[in-house]
Write a protein that holds these residues in place. Structure first.
Motif, mmCIF file in Angstrom:
data_model
loop_
_atom_site.group_PDB
_atom_site.id
_atom_site.type_symbol
_atom_site.label_atom_id
_atom_site.label_comp_id
_atom_site.label_asym_id
_atom_site.label_seq_id
_atom_site.Cartn_x
_atom_site.Cartn_y
_atom_site.Cartn_z
ATOM 1 N N ALA A 182 -0.266 8.630 -3.430
ATOM 2 C CA ALA A 182 -0.831 7.793 -4.562
ATOM 3 C C ALA A 182 -0.079 6.440 -4.695
ATOM 4 O O ALA A 182 -0.590 5.364 -4.966
ATOM 5 C CB ALA A 182 -0.385 8.702 -6.044
ATOM 6 N N ASP A 183 1.228 6.440 -4.311
ATOM 7 C CA ASP A 183 2.027 5.350 -4.242
ATOM 8 C C ASP A 183 1.476 4.189 -3.314
ATOM 9 O O ASP A 183 1.211 3.133 -3.583
ATOM 10 C CB ASP A 183 3.554 5.593 -4.093
ATOM 11 N N THR A 184 1.013 5.003 -2.103
ATOM 12 C CA THR A 184 0.531 3.927 -0.930
ATOM 13 C C THR A 184 -0.735 3.444 -1.506
ATOM 14 O O THR A 184 -1.207 2.165 -1.471
ATOM 15 C CB THR A 184 0.445 4.911 0.207
ATOM 16 N N LEU A 185 -1.516 4.225 -2.169
ATOM 17 C CA LEU A 185 -2.858 3.755 -2.587
ATOM 18 C C LEU A 185 -2.787 2.435 -3.750
ATOM 19 O O LEU A 185 -3.548 1.486 -3.612
ATOM 20 C CB LEU A 185 -3.868 4.740 -3.268
ATOM 21 N N ALA A 186 -1.725 2.900 -4.543
ATOM 22 C CA ALA A 186 -1.567 1.925 -5.691
ATOM 23 C C ALA A 186 -1.044 0.460 -5.052
ATOM 24 O O ALA A 186 -1.202 -0.551 -5.853
ATOM 25 C CB ALA A 186 -0.531 2.569 -6.441
ATOM 26 N N THR A 187 -0.840 0.217 -3.838
ATOM 27 C CA THR A 187 0.071 -1.018 -3.474
ATOM 28 C C THR A 187 -1.138 -2.002 -3.120
ATOM 29 O O THR A 187 -1.041 -3.162 -3.195
ATOM 30 C CB THR A 187 0.639 -0.839 -1.853
ATOM 31 N N LEU A 188 -2.386 -1.488 -3.151
ATOM 32 C CA LEU A 188 -4.001 -2.184 -2.974
ATOM 33 C C LEU A 188 -4.146 -2.994 -4.556
ATOM 34 O O LEU A 188 -5.184 -3.557 -4.478
ATOM 35 C CB LEU A 188 -4.936 -1.531 -2.616
ATOM 36 N N TYR A 189 -3.396 -2.376 -5.455
ATOM 37 C CA TYR A 189 -3.987 -2.855 -6.931
ATOM 38 C C TYR A 189 -3.483 -4.457 -7.063
ATOM 39 O O TYR A 189 -2.320 -4.709 -6.804
ATOM 40 C CB TYR A 189 -3.267 -2.047 -7.883
ATOM 41 N N LEU A 229 -7.970 -2.863 -4.237
ATOM 42 C CA LEU A 229 -8.678 -3.928 -3.348
ATOM 43 C C LEU A 229 -9.311 -2.905 -2.353
ATOM 44 O O LEU A 229 -8.668 -1.658 -1.649
ATOM 45 C CB LEU A 229 -7.963 -4.803 -2.410
ATOM 46 N N SER A 230 -10.658 -2.804 -2.090
ATOM 47 C CA SER A 230 -10.971 -1.574 -1.140
ATOM 48 C C SER A 230 -11.019 -1.885 0.146
ATOM 49 O O SER A 230 -10.498 -1.227 1.086
ATOM 50 C CB SER A 230 -12.769 -1.644 -1.815
ATOM 51 N N TRP A 231 -11.522 -3.189 0.633
ATOM 52 C CA TRP A 231 -11.662 -3.354 2.314
ATOM 53 C C TRP A 231 -10.744 -4.705 2.423
ATOM 54 O O TRP A 231 -11.157 -5.655 2.474
ATOM 55 C CB TRP A 231 -12.894 -3.572 2.621
ATOM 56 N N PRO A 232 -9.465 -4.668 2.811
ATOM 57 C CA PRO A 232 -8.681 -5.896 3.084
ATOM 58 C C PRO A 232 -9.168 -6.454 4.057
ATOM 59 O O PRO A 232 -9.309 -7.587 4.404
ATOM 60 C CB PRO A 232 -7.381 -5.141 3.438
ATOM 61 N N LEU A 243 0.417 4.858 -12.551
ATOM 62 C CA LEU A 243 -0.589 5.011 -11.726
ATOM 63 C C LEU A 243 -1.903 5.397 -12.445
ATOM 64 O O LEU A 243 -3.012 4.945 -12.310
ATOM 65 C CB LEU A 243 -0.298 6.106 -10.994
ATOM 66 N N TYR A 244 -1.571 5.684 -13.890
ATOM 67 C CA TYR A 244 -2.729 5.995 -14.883
ATOM 68 C C TYR A 244 -3.236 4.760 -15.272
ATOM 69 O O TYR A 244 -4.695 4.696 -15.441
ATOM 70 C CB TYR A 244 -2.094 7.018 -16.105
ATOM 71 N N ASN A 245 -2.585 3.858 -15.674
ATOM 72 C CA ASN A 245 -3.258 2.475 -15.947
ATOM 73 C C ASN A 245 -3.627 1.748 -15.135
ATOM 74 O O ASN A 245 -4.686 1.269 -15.241
ATOM 75 C CB ASN A 245 -1.893 1.552 -16.668
ATOM 76 N N ILE A 246 -3.311 1.947 -13.890
ATOM 77 C CA ILE A 246 -4.099 1.304 -12.644
ATOM 78 C C ILE A 246 -5.640 1.968 -12.437
ATOM 79 O O ILE A 246 -6.341 1.254 -12.317
ATOM 80 C CB ILE A 246 -3.294 1.411 -11.410
#
Length: 410
Positions: free
Chosen positions: A152-159, A167-170, A203-206
């Motif tokens: 989850a923390d890793t996914l949040a780095t794309l916010y 960001l879906s596709w860097p 993470l909830y807010n993101i």
């Protein structure tokens, strides 16, 4: 006297006819007339057999080419890598078979590295929540929980807070600029889960912000969705929508509509924001309204080649899961029944000879379409169709049992 006798006979015949009609209608409406448990267990046996024959846990099934009977494989970094272990977790849930549990664990383990590697796409949710998420839900394995929190923390780095989305596709910024796709709604559940289970509350807010921006810009006024939303990375301005895997940018791509129904239902469940529920209903109603007679969508509802266009069983399976979810979030009994009955109808049709693979190949379902414009995975088995099909079957079973228990208590 003869007239009276005749009237009595006619009346009796009418009563018998009505009773027969009622019994027939009751039989059709009875969920037990669909062999749900048999279908589930047959799928479990097939999945177990296939898993036992696979030697390399870091090679994961993705699709079966039209001239083949065996799965083609991808590595752990492919966006579809989590669906095969997730499907095995569902098979374990349906059977409680320890051997299947061991197979699910075997194919889940190689994905751990995803949680601890730099994020290069939004699909971390698909990869990790389908595999580790189901594994943790069914076993309570503490290592699985820690891996999920890291994912989850890793996914949040794309916010990006300027845009308010992930960001879906860097790798596709050169083509779509800062991009967010409808599929990404499915990955928010990992963030919502983590925020409630020891992860960062931000993470909830993101996740909530991402859903709000998607609702505002990617859900169209015609109640269909764009596949891709393009944004200015600095100002956050919405630039335009694309339907990258659909027939045209303003067409209705079937699987994207399913992602939207399911994703906004989950967003409402997690936040209680009425707008998300309204959006999920709007997308579901539009999907139902535009379905063909057999209730399984063509890959895109607006392909001019219809009815000579490929179907997408995966879209039907995703929509079924989404509508089962939606049916449990609504207070209105008529709407609740509408979405539940629609979902169970899709599951039962997918379980028919027209779509169920049986002995044709190693997959559960036939006739899915991946990326038609790219001429990729057209009218073939695809692993995420099997994943959401198993999920839908289990949802159907649980909701039927819930209804039966509620009636027993009355």
């Amino acid at each position: 006297m003869n007239i009276i006798k005749t009237c009595l006979v006619v009346t009796l015949l009418l009563m018998l006819s009505c009773n027969s009609t009622k019994k027939e209608a009751s039989k059709k409406e009875d969920p037990k007339s669909f062999p749900l448990e048999n279908v589930l267990q047959n799928n479990v046996e097939k999945l177990s057999k296939v898993a036992n024959a696979l030697s390399y846990p870091d090679s994961l099934p993705r699709n079966i080419k039209s001239d083949k009977t065996n799965w083609g494989f991808v590595g752990v970094t492919d966006w579809c890598s989590g669906f095969w272990p997730g499907t095995l977790w569902y098979a374990y849930e349906a059977s409680k078979n320890r051997q299947i549990k061991q197979e699910a664990e075997r194919f889940t383990a190689p994905l751990k590295s995803i949680a601890y590697s730099p994020a290069d796409n939004h699909d971390i949710g698909f990869m990790m929540y389908c595999s580790y998420g189901n594994g943790y839900r069914l076993t309570g394995n503490k290592e699985y929980k820690q891996t999920l929190l890291a994912a989850a923390d890793t996914l949040a780095t794309l916010y990006n807070p300027k845009v308010g989305t992930i960001l879906s596709w860097p790798s596709q910024k050169h083509k779509f600029k800062y991009n967010t796709i409808i599929d990404n709604m499915m990955n928010l559940e990992l963030l919502f889960w983590a925020s409630k289970n020891g992860g960062n509350k931000q993470l909830y807010n993101i996740a909530k912000s991402h859903a709000e921006k998607t609702m505002k810009h990617i859900v169209r006024k015609d109640s269909a969705v764009y596949h891709v939303g393009s944004f200015d990375e600095e100002s956050g301005e919405f630039l335009r929508g694309y339907t990258h895997q659909g027939y045209a940018h303003e067409s209705m791509w079937a699987r994207g509509q399913g992602w939207g129904i399911y994703g906004f239902s989950v967003a409402y469940r997690e936040t209680g924001e009425q707008a998300f529920l309204t959006t999920a209903e709007k997308l579901a109603d539009h999907y139902i309204k535009r379905l063909p007679d057999d209730k399984i969508p063509f890959w895109d509802f607006d392909d001019p080649k219809i009815p000579n266009a490929p179907k997408d069983a995966s879209a039907a399976a995703v929509a079924a899961c989404g509508m089962f979810e939606l049916s449990q979030l609504i207070d209105d009994d008529l709407k609740k029944k509408k979405y539940f009955n629609a979902a169970k109808n899709y599951v039962e049709i997918l379980s028919s000879a027209a779509y169920l693979s049986e002995n044709t190949n190693e997959a559960l379902l036939l006739h899915s379409t991946g990326h038609y414009p790219k001429n990729s995975e057209i009218d073939v088995p695809i692993i995420y169709a099997d994943y959401y099909y198993m999920e839908a079957l289990l949802r159907y079973k649980k909701l039927y049992e819930k209804q039966a228990n509620a009636l027993a208590l009355k």
